[in-house]
Design a protein around this motif. Structure first.
Motif, PDB file in Angstrom:
ATOM      1  N   ARG A   8       0.819  -1.218   0.000  1.00  0.00           N
ATOM      2  CA  ARG A   8       0.000   0.000   0.000  1.00  0.00           C
ATOM      3  C   ARG A   8       0.852   1.267   0.000  1.00  0.00           C
ATOM      4  O   ARG A   8       0.349   2.354  -0.304  1.00  0.00           O
ATOM      5  CB  ARG A   8      -0.959  -0.006   1.184  1.00  0.00           C
ATOM      6  N   LEU A   9       2.119   1.150   0.326  1.00  0.00           N
ATOM      7  CA  LEU A   9       3.015   2.307   0.392  1.00  0.00           C
ATOM      8  C   LEU A   9       3.778   2.556  -0.911  1.00  0.00           C
ATOM      9  O   LEU A   9       4.500   3.540  -1.018  1.00  0.00           O
ATOM     10  CB  LEU A   9       4.033   2.113   1.529  1.00  0.00           C
ATOM     11  N   LEU A  10       3.620   1.683  -1.888  1.00  0.00           N
ATOM     12  CA  LEU A  10       4.430   1.758  -3.101  1.00  0.00           C
ATOM     13  C   LEU A  10       3.931   2.809  -4.087  1.00  0.00           C
ATOM     14  O   LEU A  10       2.730   3.041  -4.225  1.00  0.00           O
ATOM     15  CB  LEU A  10       4.445   0.403  -3.809  1.00  0.00           C
ATOM     16  N   THR A  11       4.891   3.406  -4.794  1.00  0.00           N
ATOM     17  CA  THR A  11       4.569   4.290  -5.900  1.00  0.00           C
ATOM     18  C   THR A  11       4.337   3.431  -7.141  1.00  0.00           C
ATOM     19  O   THR A  11       4.669   2.236  -7.157  1.00  0.00           O
ATOM     20  CB  THR A  11       5.743   5.255  -6.187  1.00  0.00           C
ATOM     21  N   ALA A  12       3.811   4.035  -8.190  1.00  0.00           N
ATOM     22  CA  ALA A  12       3.596   3.298  -9.448  1.00  0.00           C
ATOM     23  C   ALA A  12       4.919   2.776  -9.990  1.00  0.00           C
ATOM     24  O   ALA A  12       4.990   1.645 -10.491  1.00  0.00           O
ATOM     25  CB  ALA A  12       2.914   4.208 -10.466  1.00  0.00           C
ATOM     26  N   GLU A  13       5.971   3.569  -9.874  1.00  0.00           N
ATOM     27  CA  GLU A  13       7.301   3.140 -10.340  1.00  0.00           C
ATOM     28  C   GLU A  13       7.771   1.909  -9.564  1.00  0.00           C
ATOM     29  O   GLU A  13       8.321   0.969 -10.141  1.00  0.00           O
ATOM     30  CB  GLU A  13       8.312   4.283 -10.168  1.00  0.00           C
ATOM     31  N   GLN A  14       7.553   1.904  -8.263  1.00  0.00           N
ATOM     32  CA  GLN A  14       7.967   0.776  -7.435  1.00  0.00           C
ATOM     33  C   GLN A  14       7.156  -0.474  -7.746  1.00  0.00           C
ATOM     34  O   GLN A  14       7.709  -1.576  -7.761  1.00  0.00           O
ATOM     35  CB  GLN A  14       7.862   1.140  -5.953  1.00  0.00           C
ATOM     36  N   VAL A  15       5.878  -0.319  -7.998  1.00  0.00           N
ATOM     37  CA  VAL A  15       5.032  -1.465  -8.340  1.00  0.00           C
ATOM     38  C   VAL A  15       5.537  -2.109  -9.628  1.00  0.00           C
ATOM     39  O   VAL A  15       5.662  -3.343  -9.719  1.00  0.00           O
ATOM     40  CB  VAL A  15       3.545  -1.048  -8.480  1.00  0.00           C
ATOM     41  N   GLU A  16       5.850  -1.291 -10.619  1.00  0.00           N
ATOM     42  CA  GLU A  16       6.358  -1.823 -11.891  1.00  0.00           C
ATOM     43  C   GLU A  16       7.706  -2.518 -11.699  1.00  0.00           C
ATOM     44  O   GLU A  16       7.929  -3.623 -12.195  1.00  0.00           O
ATOM     45  CB  GLU A  16       6.490  -0.696 -12.914  1.00  0.00           C
ATOM     46  N   ALA A  17       8.599  -1.883 -10.956  1.00  0.00           N
ATOM     47  CA  ALA A  17       9.920  -2.468 -10.710  1.00  0.00           C
ATOM     48  C   ALA A  17       9.793  -3.761  -9.906  1.00  0.00           C
ATOM     49  O   ALA A  17      10.507  -4.737 -10.170  1.00  0.00           O
ATOM     50  CB  ALA A  17      10.811  -1.468  -9.981  1.00  0.00           C
ATOM     51  N   TYR A  18       8.883  -3.773  -8.941  1.00  0.00           N
ATOM     52  CA  TYR A  18       8.661  -4.969  -8.134  1.00  0.00           C
ATOM     53  C   TYR A  18       8.168  -6.133  -8.990  1.00  0.00           C
ATOM     54  O   TYR A  18       8.609  -7.265  -8.824  1.00  0.00           O
ATOM     55  CB  TYR A  18       7.680  -4.676  -7.003  1.00  0.00           C
ATOM     56  N   GLY A  19       7.288  -5.863  -9.920  1.00  0.00           N
ATOM     57  CA  GLY A  19       6.809  -6.911 -10.827  1.00  0.00           C
ATOM     58  C   GLY A  19       7.949  -7.541 -11.610  1.00  0.00           C
ATOM     59  O   GLY A  19       8.000  -8.766 -11.790  1.00  0.00           O
ATOM     60  N   LYS A  20       8.876  -6.725 -12.055  1.00  0.00           N
ATOM     61  CA  LYS A  20      10.041  -7.241 -12.788  1.00  0.00           C
ATOM     62  C   LYS A  20      10.946  -8.048 -11.862  1.00  0.00           C
ATOM     63  O   LYS A  20      11.514  -9.062 -12.261  1.00  0.00           O
ATOM     64  CB  LYS A  20      10.810  -6.094 -13.439  1.00  0.00           C
ATOM     65  N   PHE A  21      11.067  -7.592 -10.610  1.00  0.00           N
ATOM     66  CA  PHE A  21      11.879  -8.338  -9.650  1.00  0.00           C
ATOM     67  C   PHE A  21      11.267  -9.704  -9.373  1.00  0.00           C
ATOM     68  O   PHE A  21      11.979 -10.717  -9.312  1.00  0.00           O
ATOM     69  CB  PHE A  21      12.039  -7.561  -8.337  1.00  0.00           C
ATOM     70  N   VAL A  22       9.961  -9.769  -9.217  1.00  0.00           N
ATOM     71  CA  VAL A  22       9.281 -11.043  -8.955  1.00  0.00           C
ATOM     72  C   VAL A  22       9.509 -12.002 -10.120  1.00  0.00           C
ATOM     73  O   VAL A  22       9.796 -13.192  -9.911  1.00  0.00           O
ATOM     74  CB  VAL A  22       7.776 -10.824  -8.680  1.00  0.00           C
ATOM     75  N   ALA A  23       9.386 -11.491 -11.342  1.00  0.00           N
ATOM     76  CA  ALA A  23       9.631 -12.337 -12.519  1.00  0.00           C
ATOM     77  C   ALA A  23      11.059 -12.881 -12.493  1.00  0.00           C
ATOM     78  O   ALA A  23      11.295 -14.066 -12.760  1.00  0.00           O
ATOM     79  CB  ALA A  23       9.377 -11.555 -13.804  1.00  0.00           C
ATOM     80  N   HIS A  24      12.016 -12.022 -12.150  1.00  0.00           N
ATOM     81  CA  HIS A  24      13.419 -12.443 -12.055  1.00  0.00           C
ATOM     82  C   HIS A  24      13.599 -13.479 -10.940  1.00  0.00           C
ATOM     83  O   HIS A  24      14.168 -14.546 -11.154  1.00  0.00           O
ATOM     84  CB  HIS A  24      14.324 -11.238 -11.792  1.00  0.00           C
ATOM     85  N   ALA A  25      13.111 -13.160  -9.748  1.00  0.00           N
ATOM     86  CA  ALA A  25      13.337 -14.024  -8.584  1.00  0.00           C
ATOM     87  C   ALA A  25      12.701 -15.401  -8.774  1.00  0.00           C
ATOM     88  O   ALA A  25      13.322 -16.422  -8.447  1.00  0.00           O
ATOM     89  CB  ALA A  25      12.794 -13.353  -7.322  1.00  0.00           C
ATOM     90  N   ASP A  26      11.488 -15.438  -9.295  1.00  0.00           N
ATOM     91  CA  ASP A  26      10.824 -16.731  -9.521  1.00  0.00           C
ATOM     92  C   ASP A  26      11.582 -17.570 -10.548  1.00  0.00           C
ATOM     93  O   ASP A  26      11.802 -18.762 -10.345  1.00  0.00           O
ATOM     94  CB  ASP A  26       9.380 -16.526  -9.976  1.00  0.00           C
ATOM     95  N   ALA A  27      11.973 -16.946 -11.645  1.00  0.00           N
ATOM     96  CA  ALA A  27      12.700 -17.680 -12.688  1.00  0.00           C
ATOM     97  C   ALA A  27      14.078 -18.105 -12.186  1.00  0.00           C
ATOM     98  O   ALA A  27      14.533 -19.214 -12.469  1.00  0.00           O
ATOM     99  CB  ALA A  27      12.831 -16.825 -13.946  1.00  0.00           C
TER     100      ALA A  27
END
Length: 79
Positions: free
Chosen positions: A36-55
């Protein structure tokens, strides 16, 4: 690696499984808990991190030909 008899590769294999993968999971849990504290930029970057971390985790357990690399924008967004 200059010394083919070196055990550094084996050590790296262990560190990936016992440090990097769990740390990636911890990061994801922390970010999710504070979503709930994230900016739009952080949400987008986090999505890319999740894709990286899972793979990357899948790669550690069963080698993949390729996987998304660590997204530089994740580091920038969460500095």
């Amino acid at each position: 690696m200059s010394d083919p008899g070196s055990n550094l590769h084996g050590l790296w294999e262990l560190r990936r499984a016992d440090r990097i993968v769990p740390n990636n999971r911890r990061i994801m849990n922390i970010v999710q808990a504070n979503q709930r504290l994230l900016t739009a930029e952080q949400v987008e970057a986090y999505g890319k991190f999740v894709a990286h971390a899972d793979a990357y985790e899948r790669h550690v357990h069963s080698r993949l030909d390729r996987y998304p690399l660590f997204p530089a924008e994740f580091e920038k967004a969460f500095q």
